[in-house]
Design a protein around this motif. Structure first.
Motif, PDB file in Angstrom:
ATOM      1  N   ALA A 261       0.864  -1.179   0.000  1.00 37.67           N
ATOM      2  CA  ALA A 261       0.000   0.000   0.000  1.00 37.67           C
ATOM      3  C   ALA A 261       0.902   1.230   0.000  1.00 37.67           C
ATOM      4  CB  ALA A 261      -0.907   0.004   1.218  1.00 37.67           C
ATOM      5  N   PHE A 262       0.332   2.357  -0.413  1.00 31.82           N
ATOM      6  CA  PHE A 262       1.132   3.559  -0.668  1.00 31.82           C
ATOM      7  C   PHE A 262       0.402   4.801  -0.164  1.00 31.82           C
ATOM      8  CE2 PHE A 262       1.684   0.319  -3.811  1.00 31.82           C
ATOM      9  CZ  PHE A 262       3.046   0.191  -3.946  1.00 31.82           C
ATOM     10  N   VAL A 263       1.172   5.774   0.318  1.00 32.94           N
ATOM     11  CA  VAL A 263       0.608   7.062   0.701  1.00 32.94           C
ATOM     12  C   VAL A 263       1.485   8.170   0.126  1.00 32.94           C
ATOM     13  CG1 VAL A 263       0.121   8.615   2.605  1.00 32.94           C
ATOM     14  CG2 VAL A 263      -0.454   6.244   2.821  1.00 32.94           C
ATOM     15  N   SER A 264       0.826   9.169  -0.449  1.00 33.77           N
ATOM     16  CA  SER A 264       1.569  10.322  -0.978  1.00 33.77           C
ATOM     17  C   SER A 264       1.670  11.388   0.103  1.00 33.77           C
ATOM     18  CB  SER A 264       0.856  10.889  -2.198  1.00 33.77           C
ATOM     19  OG  SER A 264      -0.241  11.687  -1.780  1.00 33.77           O
TER      20      SER A 264
ATOM     21  N   PHE B 130      -3.322   4.555  -1.835  1.00 36.41           N
ATOM     22  CA  PHE B 130      -3.645   3.702  -2.976  1.00 36.41           C
ATOM     23  C   PHE B 130      -2.894   2.382  -2.936  1.00 36.41           C
ATOM     24  CE2 PHE B 130       0.221   4.899  -5.317  1.00 36.41           C
ATOM     25  CZ  PHE B 130       0.529   6.119  -4.752  1.00 36.41           C
ATOM     26  N   GLY B 131      -3.344   1.465  -3.765  1.00 30.75           N
ATOM     27  CA  GLY B 131      -2.727   0.152  -3.828  1.00 30.75           C
ATOM     28  C   GLY B 131      -3.201  -0.595  -5.047  1.00 30.75           C
ATOM     29  N   ALA B 132      -2.681  -1.799  -5.219  1.00 30.78           N
ATOM     30  CA  ALA B 132      -3.057  -2.587  -6.385  1.00 30.78           C
ATOM     31  C   ALA B 132      -3.030  -4.066  -6.032  1.00 30.78           C
ATOM     32  CB  ALA B 132      -2.146  -2.268  -7.551  1.00 30.78           C
TER      33      ALA B 132
ATOM     34  N   LEU C 201       6.709  -4.178  -8.570  1.00 30.24           N
ATOM     35  CA  LEU C 201       5.285  -3.929  -8.374  1.00 30.24           C
ATOM     36  C   LEU C 201       5.012  -2.460  -8.073  1.00 30.24           C
ATOM     37  CD1 LEU C 201       2.650  -5.943  -8.155  1.00 30.24           C
ATOM     38  CD2 LEU C 201       2.480  -4.525  -6.120  1.00 30.24           C
ATOM     39  N   ILE C 202       5.929  -1.819  -7.357  1.00 34.29           N
ATOM     40  CA  ILE C 202       5.753  -0.383  -7.099  1.00 34.29           C
ATOM     41  C   ILE C 202       5.697   0.376  -8.423  1.00 34.29           C
ATOM     42  CG2 ILE C 202       6.847   1.673  -6.102  1.00 34.29           C
ATOM     43  CD1 ILE C 202       7.923  -0.066  -3.874  1.00 34.29           C
ATOM     44  N   GLU C 203       6.590   0.011  -9.351  1.00 39.12           N
ATOM     45  CA  GLU C 203       6.606   0.647 -10.669  1.00 39.12           C
ATOM     46  C   GLU C 203       5.264   0.413 -11.378  1.00 39.12           C
ATOM     47  OE1 GLU C 203       9.745  -0.834 -13.111  1.00 39.12           O
ATOM     48  OE2 GLU C 203       9.572   0.786 -14.561  1.00 39.12           O
TER      49      GLU C 203
ATOM     50  N   ARG D 140       5.403   7.183   1.439  1.00 37.02           N
ATOM     51  CA  ARG D 140       5.895   5.885   1.921  1.00 37.02           C
ATOM     52  C   ARG D 140       5.074   4.752   1.340  1.00 37.02           C
ATOM     53  NH1 ARG D 140       3.170   8.291   6.251  1.00 37.02           N
ATOM     54  NH2 ARG D 140       1.334   7.109   6.896  1.00 37.02           N
ATOM     55  N   SER D 141       5.647   3.550   1.411  1.00 39.50           N
ATOM     56  CA  SER D 141       4.927   2.341   1.009  1.00 39.50           C
ATOM     57  C   SER D 141       5.262   1.260   2.017  1.00 39.50           C
ATOM     58  CB  SER D 141       5.339   1.913  -0.398  1.00 39.50           C
ATOM     59  OG  SER D 141       6.671   1.444  -0.391  1.00 39.50           O
ATOM     60  N   TRP D 142       4.375   0.288   2.132  1.00 35.86           N
ATOM     61  CA  TRP D 142       4.617  -0.779   3.093  1.00 35.86           C
ATOM     62  C   TRP D 142       3.907  -2.036   2.606  1.00 35.86           C
ATOM     63  CZ3 TRP D 142       1.241   3.213   3.601  1.00 35.86           C
ATOM     64  CH2 TRP D 142      -0.092   2.925   3.869  1.00 35.86           C
ATOM     65  N   GLY D 143       4.220  -3.150   3.245  1.00 37.05           N
ATOM     66  CA  GLY D 143       3.606  -4.413   2.843  1.00 37.05           C
ATOM     67  C   GLY D 143       3.009  -5.120   4.038  1.00 37.05           C
ATOM     68  N   GLY D 144       1.923  -5.835   3.795  1.00 37.06           N
ATOM     69  CA  GLY D 144       1.288  -6.634   4.847  1.00 37.06           C
ATOM     70  C   GLY D 144       1.069  -8.052   4.341  1.00 37.06           C
ATOM     71  N   VAL D 145       1.062  -9.017   5.260  1.00 36.92           N
ATOM     72  CA  VAL D 145       0.904 -10.415   4.873  1.00 36.92           C
ATOM     73  C   VAL D 145      -0.585 -10.761   4.796  1.00 36.92           C
ATOM     74  CG1 VAL D 145       1.421 -12.791   5.455  1.00 36.92           C
ATOM     75  CG2 VAL D 145       3.089 -11.003   5.933  1.00 36.92           C
ATOM     76  N   MET D 146      -1.003 -11.253   3.637  1.00 36.67           N
ATOM     77  CA  MET D 146      -2.406 -11.565   3.392  1.00 36.67           C
ATOM     78  C   MET D 146      -2.632 -13.066   3.510  1.00 36.67           C
ATOM     79  SD  MET D 146      -3.582  -8.591   2.537  1.00 36.67           S
ATOM     80  CE  MET D 146      -2.387  -7.717   3.523  1.00 36.67           C
ATOM     81  N   ASP D 147      -3.721 -13.415   4.146  1.00 36.93           N
ATOM     82  CA  ASP D 147      -4.186 -14.803   4.214  1.00 36.93           C
ATOM     83  C   ASP D 147      -4.956 -15.097   2.931  1.00 36.93           C
ATOM     84  OD1 ASP D 147      -3.532 -15.659   6.787  1.00 36.93           O
ATOM     85  OD2 ASP D 147      -5.591 -16.247   7.220  1.00 36.93           O
TER      86      ASP D 147
END
Lengths: 417, 100
Positions: free
Chosen positions: A261-264, A294-296, A312-314, A334-341
């Motif tokens: 996920a990303f924040v401007s 935002f995210g994808a 993926l960021i690109e 910033r951007s960060w990642g979370g673990v999805m089930d």
């Protein structure tokens, strides 16, 4: 004076220099035994404890959290709340959840900042328009709301979207006006405070290291703060489901993937809806602080690392700038990642397990945040032996029986949902 | 992340399409296993999903277009090796687990 959060309290504390605010919840020592243990002090676990106490009067409950409350995926998502699903198995549940969101701040006596600012899913082809029309009709049939916008409708709502994009022209969008965003941390804290006030013990820094099973039923857990007994144990540990499940000898239909996920930087208001791009997976909203959130898609490979990759960021930035060209002028904060089930059909599991007394709440893929109140509500009913129809299809054995709830129609592959 | 394709050598991960964990072989078509049996369920849905060493299918989409099994650590993203998927299930179990 009660510890109600309201105008008079604020006035009183303001006049006293804010010296009278106490902690929002206790920090109790574990008791040797509880009626119910919830593993996982995130949004879903705390909501489950809250509704167990509030709706079912079961207050001898402990929530066990390895780290701190709300430190997992409830603290690292894009805060979107909606109920715009196609399949009955999902829509019944998510509409219930959205209805709970609508009254949540008053119910919890805690401002979760639910902002029903609407969601618009844009479509770019005739085929997508047909699919979105069908989905909108399904939503209405299940008691939710939906409006089909034409191209000018999308332009009116969101003038900065590139409606006339030559490669992916926007034909229109499916809008749910009751959808929106909420303040993610406040949701966890509100449920925590509400559960604590009703007598639930919130045990932080309490890692579950073993689940004790005797003659096919649970009798308790081993934790970093000592053994605790309970005849009913609910797991709400999305992101770590396979690892905690393995403690009870379960193998589950879950793979772990990372979602970024990303924040401007904060900017003036430019986008008042949640909007998704239909020609690539991309969703965007603007937070109350002004940042674009935002995210994808998933990165794609299995991981527990909570760390995304640069390709993926690109890709996300390309999709974003195609959709909202003005974004190219904004700096990424910033951007960060979370673990999805990730489940094989993209839908969650709220069910009993083959072990008596052990209940499972898992497989939220990347839609767990909006589900928080609904998940707690339904999971608490299941644990209290009063299962509701909202989760009738969210069964653990649905992959065996062929009753998958495959919202995308992508087939049995975890990373495609 | 770099992936050592058995055909093409070290290649960037963007060339590959990941599919899923390779924890159980695909049951033989026309065999006795029914879809609800463990053999198919383990192939399609059920996973150990370890935090640590795992084996995972990747398709070298922008390269030799072969399916390979990559031996990788899901906590560190360290890649230990890769095998052609067609050869992977012929290997003895310990070699699969060691990612040789």
């Amino acid at each position: 004076m009660s510890d109600h959060y309201g105008f008079w309290r604020l006035l009183r504390e303001g006049l006293r220099g804010h010296t009278g605010w106490g902690p929002a919840w206790r920090d109790p020592e574990p008791k040797p035994e509880y009626d119910v243990i919830i593993i996982g002090g995130g949004g879903h676990g705390l909501a489950t404890a809250y509704y167990l106490a509030k709706v079912h009067g079961i207050t001898n409950v402990a929530v066990l959290e390895k780290g701190y409350l709300g430190g997992g995926n409830v603290g690292r998502n894009t805060t979107i709340v909606r109920s715009n699903y196609l399949h009955t198995g999902n829509q019944l549940f998510y509409e219930k959840s959205l209805q709970l969101w609508e009254g949540l701040s008053a119910d919890l006596d805690y401002n979760v900042m639910f902002s029903p600012r609407s969601i618009i899913n844009c479509f770019h082809t005739d085929g997508q328009r047909d699919a979105e029309t069908r989905r909108g009709n399904q939503m209405i049939l299940h008691g939710a709301d939906a409006v089909l916008l034409d191209r000018e409708g999308v332009r009116r709502e969101a003038p900065l979207i590139d409606v006339d994009n030559p490669r992916f022209p926007i034909y229109g969008g499916l809008m749910q006006k009751r959808a929106g965003t909420a303040r993610h941390d406040a949701v966890a804290w509100g449920f925590a405070r509400g559960a604590d006030r009703r007598g639930v013990d919130l045990l932080q820094n309490c890692e579950v290291t073993g689940i004790d099973v005797e003659d096919g039923r649970v009798i308790g857990v081993q934790t970093s703060r000592g053994p605790i007994r309970a005849k009913k144990i609910g797991m709400a540990v999305a992101g770590s489901t396979s690892r905690v499940g393995a403690l009870a000898g379960l193998r589950l239909p879950i793979e772990s993937h990372v979602l970024q996920a990303f924040v401007s930087e904060g900017i003036k208001p430019m986008l008042h809806n949640v909007i998704t791009f239909g020609a690539g997976h991309f969703y965007i909203s603007q937070s109350d602080k002004g940042g674009l959130v935002f995210g994808a898609s998933l990165d794609g490979y299995n991981t527990y690392a909570q760390r995304g990759n640069l390709p993926l960021i690109e890709h996300v930035m390309e999709a974003g700038v195609s959709f909202v060209p003005a974004m190219s002028k904004v700096r990424l904060l910033r951007s960060w990642g979370g673990v999805m089930d990730m489940s094989p059909d993209g839908s969650p599991i709220i069910d009993k397990t083959p072990i008596e007394g052990l209940y499972l709440n898992a497989g939220w893929c990347y839609g767990g945040f909006k589900a928080t109140p609904g998940s707690g509500w339904c999971f608490s009913h299941l644990i209290a032996d009063k299962p509701t129809h909202h989760i009738a299809q969210m069964r653990l054995d649905r992959f065996k029986t062929g009753r998958a709830i495959d919202e995308l129609g992508a087939g049995a592959q975890h990373n495609l949902h | 992340m770099l992936i050592p394709c058995p055909h093409c050598g070290m290649r960037p991960s963007e060339e590959f399409t990941p599919k899923s964990l390779a924890e159980a072989p695909r049951p033989a078509l026309g065999g006795d296993d029914r879809p609800e049996d463990d053999a198919w369920q383990d192939y399609l849905h059920t996973r150990t999903n370890a935090a640590g060493q795992t084996n995972e299918y990747f398709h070298h989409t922008l390269g030799c277009r072969q399916w390979i099994v990559v031996h990788r650590n899901t906590l560190t993203h360290e890649v230990a090796g890769a095998t052609l998927a067609s050869a992977y299930w012929q290997q003895p179990k310990h070699e699969q687990e060691a990612g040789e």
